[in-house]
Scaffold this motif. Structure first.
Motif, PDB file in Angstrom:
ATOM      1  N   UNK A   1     -20.455 -39.992  30.194  1.00 45.97           N
ATOM      2  CA  UNK A   1     -19.350 -40.041  31.141  1.00 45.97           C
ATOM      3  C   UNK A   1     -18.451 -38.808  31.015  1.00 45.97           C
ATOM      4  N   UNK A   2     -18.446 -38.183  29.847  1.00 40.36           N
ATOM      5  CA  UNK A   2     -17.612 -36.994  29.667  1.00 40.36           C
ATOM      6  C   UNK A   2     -17.986 -35.881  30.623  1.00 40.36           C
ATOM      7  N   UNK A   3     -19.290 -35.635  30.760  1.00 42.28           N
ATOM      8  CA  UNK A   3     -19.732 -34.599  31.685  1.00 42.28           C
ATOM      9  C   UNK A   3     -19.450 -35.019  33.130  1.00 42.28           C
ATOM     10  N   UNK A   4     -19.628 -36.270  33.434  1.00 45.53           N
ATOM     11  CA  UNK A   4     -19.366 -36.753  34.789  1.00 45.53           C
ATOM     12  C   UNK A   4     -17.896 -36.531  35.154  1.00 45.53           C
ATOM     13  N   UNK A   5     -16.999 -36.711  34.200  1.00 49.31           N
ATOM     14  CA  UNK A   5     -15.576 -36.482  34.454  1.00 49.31           C
ATOM     15  C   UNK A   5     -15.335 -35.036  34.862  1.00 49.31           C
ATOM     16  N   UNK A   6     -15.942 -34.107  34.138  1.00 46.98           N
ATOM     17  CA  UNK A   6     -15.763 -32.687  34.448  1.00 46.98           C
ATOM     18  C   UNK A   6     -16.203 -32.382  35.872  1.00 46.98           C
ATOM     19  N   UNK A   7     -17.419 -32.806  36.232  1.00 47.90           N
ATOM     20  CA  UNK A   7     -17.943 -32.473  37.554  1.00 47.90           C
ATOM     21  C   UNK A   7     -17.237 -33.250  38.659  1.00 47.90           C
ATOM     22  N   UNK A   8     -16.822 -34.462  38.381  1.00 47.99           N
ATOM     23  CA  UNK A   8     -16.048 -35.232  39.359  1.00 47.99           C
ATOM     24  C   UNK A   8     -14.692 -34.581  39.594  1.00 47.99           C
ATOM     25  N   UNK A   9     -14.109 -34.028  38.543  1.00 43.12           N
ATOM     26  CA  UNK A   9     -12.814 -33.346  38.682  1.00 43.12           C
ATOM     27  C   UNK A   9     -12.925 -32.154  39.626  1.00 43.12           C
ATOM     28  N   UNK A  10     -13.992 -31.376  39.471  1.00 39.12           N
ATOM     29  CA  UNK A  10     -14.171 -30.238  40.376  1.00 39.12           C
ATOM     30  C   UNK A  10     -14.455 -30.707  41.794  1.00 39.12           C
ATOM     31  N   UNK A  11     -15.193 -31.790  41.934  1.00 36.12           N
ATOM     32  CA  UNK A  11     -15.463 -32.355  43.252  1.00 36.12           C
ATOM     33  C   UNK A  11     -14.138 -32.730  43.930  1.00 36.12           C
ATOM     34  N   UNK A  12     -13.260 -33.402  43.204  1.00 33.27           N
ATOM     35  CA  UNK A  12     -11.959 -33.795  43.752  1.00 33.27           C
ATOM     36  C   UNK A  12     -11.137 -32.556  44.103  1.00 33.27           C
ATOM     37  N   UNK A  13     -11.147 -31.556  43.241  1.00 34.29           N
ATOM     38  CA  UNK A  13     -10.395 -30.333  43.495  1.00 34.29           C
ATOM     39  C   UNK A  13     -10.897 -29.641  44.765  1.00 34.29           C
ATOM     40  N   UNK A  14     -12.198 -29.523  44.920  1.00 36.25           N
ATOM     41  CA  UNK A  14     -12.769 -28.887  46.113  1.00 36.25           C
ATOM     42  C   UNK A  14     -12.378 -29.669  47.358  1.00 36.25           C
ATOM     43  N   UNK A  15     -12.495 -30.983  47.311  1.00 37.99           N
ATOM     44  CA  UNK A  15     -12.130 -31.802  48.480  1.00 37.99           C
ATOM     45  C   UNK A  15     -10.646 -31.652  48.824  1.00 37.99           C
ATOM     46  N   UNK A  16      -9.799 -31.586  47.796  1.00 37.41           N
ATOM     47  CA  UNK A  16      -8.363 -31.419  48.001  1.00 37.41           C
ATOM     48  C   UNK A  16      -8.061 -30.083  48.684  1.00 37.41           C
ATOM     49  N   UNK A  17      -8.651 -29.014  48.169  1.00 34.75           N
ATOM     50  CA  UNK A  17      -8.424 -27.686  48.741  1.00 34.75           C
ATOM     51  C   UNK A  17      -8.939 -27.626  50.171  1.00 34.75           C
ATOM     52  N   UNK A  18     -10.118 -28.196  50.415  1.00 34.59           N
ATOM     53  CA  UNK A  18     -10.659 -28.212  51.779  1.00 34.59           C
ATOM     54  C   UNK A  18      -9.787 -29.032  52.723  1.00 34.59           C
ATOM     55  N   UNK A  19      -9.206 -30.110  52.226  1.00 34.82           N
ATOM     56  CA  UNK A  19      -8.325 -30.941  53.055  1.00 34.82           C
ATOM     57  C   UNK A  19      -7.069 -30.168  53.475  1.00 34.82           C
TER      58      UNK A  19
END
Length: 174
Positions: A1-19
């Motif tokens: 789950x640690x690695x999933x947190x890292x990649x999910x965080x970037x996913x959220x960041x990208x979606x936020x910036x695109x929004x």
């Protein structure tokens, strides 16, 4: 789950910036040239490329289950070696890297080293010691405990790319 947190965080960041109306080219590297991968392939008696393929498929499937949006590009380290080797050459030519038993980045040549992590030399050395990552310092090794390898000799069952350094491979840090 640690690695999933890292990649999910970037996913959220990208979606936020695109929004916010900013176009993002989302790229995530695939580390298929990596000592732990080689060790596991050696232990299990499988080809490192096959193991890397299986691990990537498993990772993507797990992340898809979490609702992760895949990056537009997922370059593999093994496909980027010419550019990585060029970067290592440039660091050596600029006096930022030296060759002994490997090609090392000379941390002391970069005045801001440790600035991003806001760590002092003492703090960085303590962390390396605590994690068993200090390595060897000496005439046939690195000059300083904070120096780190950029390019190293390949073992017989590891990939190798020809260079002026020999049939070596890139290290994780580069």
């Amino acid at each position: 789950m640690g690695h999933a947190f890292t990649f999910s965080s970037f996913d959220v960041l990208v979606r936020f910036v695109e929004a916010r109306g900013v176009r993002v080219r989302y790229v995530q590297n695939v580390t298929d040239v990596d000592d732990p991968l080689f060790e596991r392939a050696r232990r299990d008696g499988v080809d490192w490329r096959r193991l890397a393929d299986e691990e990537q498929r498993s990772f993507v499937a797990d992340m898809d289950t979490l609702g992760w949006r895949r990056p537009e590009v997922m370059p593999r380290v093994s496909d980027e070696v010419p550019a990585i080797l060029d970067a290592a050459r440039q660091l050596a030519a600029g006096g930022y890297a030296y060759r002994t038993d490997a090609l090392y980045f000379e941390a002391a040549r970069y005045p801001g080293f440790g600035g991003l992590s806001q760590r002092s030399r003492r703090s960085m050395l303590r962390k390396l010691r605590d994690e068993g990552l200090l390595g060897q310092v000496g005439p046939a090794a690195k000059r300083d405990a904070l120096d780190f390898p950029l390019w190293r000799p390949s073992r017989p069952d590891e990939p190798a790319w020809e260079s002026e350094f020999g049939p070596w491979l890139p290290c994780w840090h580069i």
